[in-house]
Design an enzyme around this catalytic site. Sequence first.
Site, short mmCIF file in Angstrom:
data_model
loop_
_atom_site.label_atom_id
_atom_site.label_comp_id
_atom_site.label_asym_id
_atom_site.label_seq_id
_atom_site.Cartn_x
_atom_site.Cartn_y
_atom_site.Cartn_z
N PRO A 148 0.93 -1.25 0.06
CA PRO A 148 -0.20 0.01 -0.03
C PRO A 148 0.76 1.35 -0.10
O PRO A 148 0.47 2.23 -0.70
CB PRO A 148 -0.48 -0.27 1.32
CG PRO A 148 -1.09 -1.52 1.40
CD PRO A 148 0.51 -2.19 1.05
N THR A 149 2.06 1.34 0.75
CA THR A 149 2.76 2.43 0.72
C THR A 149 3.59 2.53 -0.53
O THR A 149 3.62 3.68 -1.08
CB THR A 149 3.80 2.34 1.73
OG1 THR A 149 3.14 2.24 3.24
CG2 THR A 149 4.90 3.32 1.74
N CYS A 171 -20.87 25.56 28.12
CA CYS A 171 -21.76 26.15 27.16
C CYS A 171 -23.19 25.72 27.34
O CYS A 171 -23.97 26.18 28.30
CB CYS A 171 -21.14 25.78 25.71
SG CYS A 171 -21.92 26.83 24.29
N GLN A 212 -26.36 26.22 30.42
CA GLN A 212 -27.69 26.66 30.01
C GLN A 212 -28.71 25.41 30.60
O GLN A 212 -29.84 26.06 31.33
CB GLN A 212 -27.80 26.83 28.64
CG GLN A 212 -27.10 27.94 27.98
CD GLN A 212 -27.28 27.90 26.56
OE1 GLN A 212 -27.95 27.33 25.79
NE2 GLN A 212 -26.49 28.94 25.82
N HIS A 254 -15.97 28.25 26.18
CA HIS A 254 -15.35 26.81 26.07
C HIS A 254 -13.87 26.90 26.47
O HIS A 254 -12.89 27.03 25.78
CB HIS A 254 -15.23 26.48 24.62
CG HIS A 254 -16.64 25.96 24.01
ND1 HIS A 254 -17.05 24.85 24.14
CD2 HIS A 254 -17.76 26.75 23.58
CE1 HIS A 254 -18.12 24.86 23.84
NE2 HIS A 254 -18.80 26.02 23.36
N GLU A 266 -11.98 24.69 27.21
CA GLU A 266 -11.05 23.48 26.75
C GLU A 266 -10.14 23.87 25.68
O GLU A 266 -9.44 23.19 25.35
CB GLU A 266 -12.01 22.23 26.23
CG GLU A 266 -12.77 22.48 25.26
CD GLU A 266 -14.23 23.11 25.53
OE1 GLU A 266 -15.14 22.77 24.66
OE2 GLU A 266 -14.59 23.80 26.55
#
Length: 544
Positions: free
Chosen positions: A189-190, A380, A384, A517, A519
């Site tokens: 494959p390579t 986030c 809520q 956010h 993170e």
Amino acid sequence: MTKFIFVTGGVVSSLGKGIAAASIAAILESRGLNVTMLKLDPYINVDPGTMSPFQHGEVFVTDDGAETDLDLGHYERFIDSTMTRRNSFSTGQVYENVIAKERRGDYLGGTVQVIPHITDEIKRRIHEGAAGYDVAIVEIGGTVGDIESLPFLEAIRQMRSQLGRNNTLFAHLSYVPYIAAAGEIKTKPTQHTVKEMLSIGLQPDILICRMDRKMPADERRKIALFCNVEERAIVGSYDVDSIYECPEMLHDQGIDNIITEQLQLNVQQADLTAWKKIVHAVKNPKHTVKIAMVGKYVDLTESYKSLIEALKHAGIHTETDVQITFVDSESIEKNKGDVSVLKDMDAILVPGGFGSRGVEGKIAAVRYARENNVPYLGICLGMQIALIEYARDVAGLKGANSTEFDLKCAAPVVALIDEWQTADGSVETRDESADLGGTMRLGAQEVELKAGSLAVKIYGSGHIRERHRHRYEVNNNYVSALEQAGLVIGGVSAGRERLVETIELPNHPWFFACQFHPEFTSNPRKGHPLFTAFVKAALNNKKA
């Protein structure tokens, strides 16, 4: 002059080009070079902002508000450079700009074609994103051989011709499978993917072979012979326990020496001490915590990539093995609010998301955390959801909901705001009929924290800057009623709107939720104070 390293992939997708590219960047940065990274995506979407997480995985938000591929998250976690909208572009953006130029008459009535107009736009954007850096690592999305990638590959072929071999380098990632039935490693494959590259005028300088084991010398020699690549430039990228082992793995095989020699970079030796410390911390935890992540994209955890990594970073800085259990909020909903799956958890996290599916299951998870004194972090939508649960069950606001889920709810405690001020002072507007793409509150925003709040204790400051990605906000018309019921608004936006940014419960061991956010700015070297505090709270709950 900026040097360019182009990273391509072959055979199959999802080989880890982003991790390989970021690891190379980390090594070069440790050698004293100023490095940036770019991601070129072949899809025709303008950006991934409106794509389903099941299709694309996480949408990573840059500091300046671009919605980008999750690989940019890897880039920021591996190197010190901050990504911007210049670090990511798609076929859709390229064509959009070229067509706009044609409409303006910039091409003087000429026929607009893929070559040279599209390829010139690609090259322009690459140079723009790389300006001012010693080295730019450019990852080409997709797989060599795909029709979609051809304009990008032609553009980088032209760049090699224009800039020369000492200013450009091609690193190609290929899959080298082990066939268990035959007991053999297969290199064919390579060979074929390199043949495909050669057919479009690209000769790899380095072959990174993705494997599940270390590469034997015979296979290395075979690949070098048939692919016309130096034997020392056949680099193995094998399975490791942590992605943060990858820089050291590639460095040990001399990949940075090959790069610095070809690009004629006279720099110091690599110092990977920081990465070795990170890997040691990952492999030698002193504690363990179980955290439930309650969401609706749990079948594809790539949707929460930055969040998962941020929890791991907190684990690194608290010497803790953070074990994440993904809980499908829809299953809680279908089982009439049964949250028994949460009873063995040390903490609960509800991440961001969109749409009404699974919302009531998330509300049940928040209720369980609040009533049972389990540490809770909402991000986030998770904030809520926490606010809706508090409004219903504590403040007594019947019919409390978000207009995202119920446009005609009796108490819209979360709603779509129609006007707000951006970080640069300009005013933007929107309504229910606005386009979904690019109409959210995006990028880094200033947040003011309340003195004496848990937020200030966590951050150690009364003023922070965090990245946002959302369309709905807490309705300020209900803030007074919620505060009277005991909810603490610990942070608000610095603009004139004073939008709610963080909430907390004073009589709870650790209950915190934020509209932003965090993170997106966590990395393994520094972690993030919010996630570190959350994991510490989980540890305290476990000890209790």
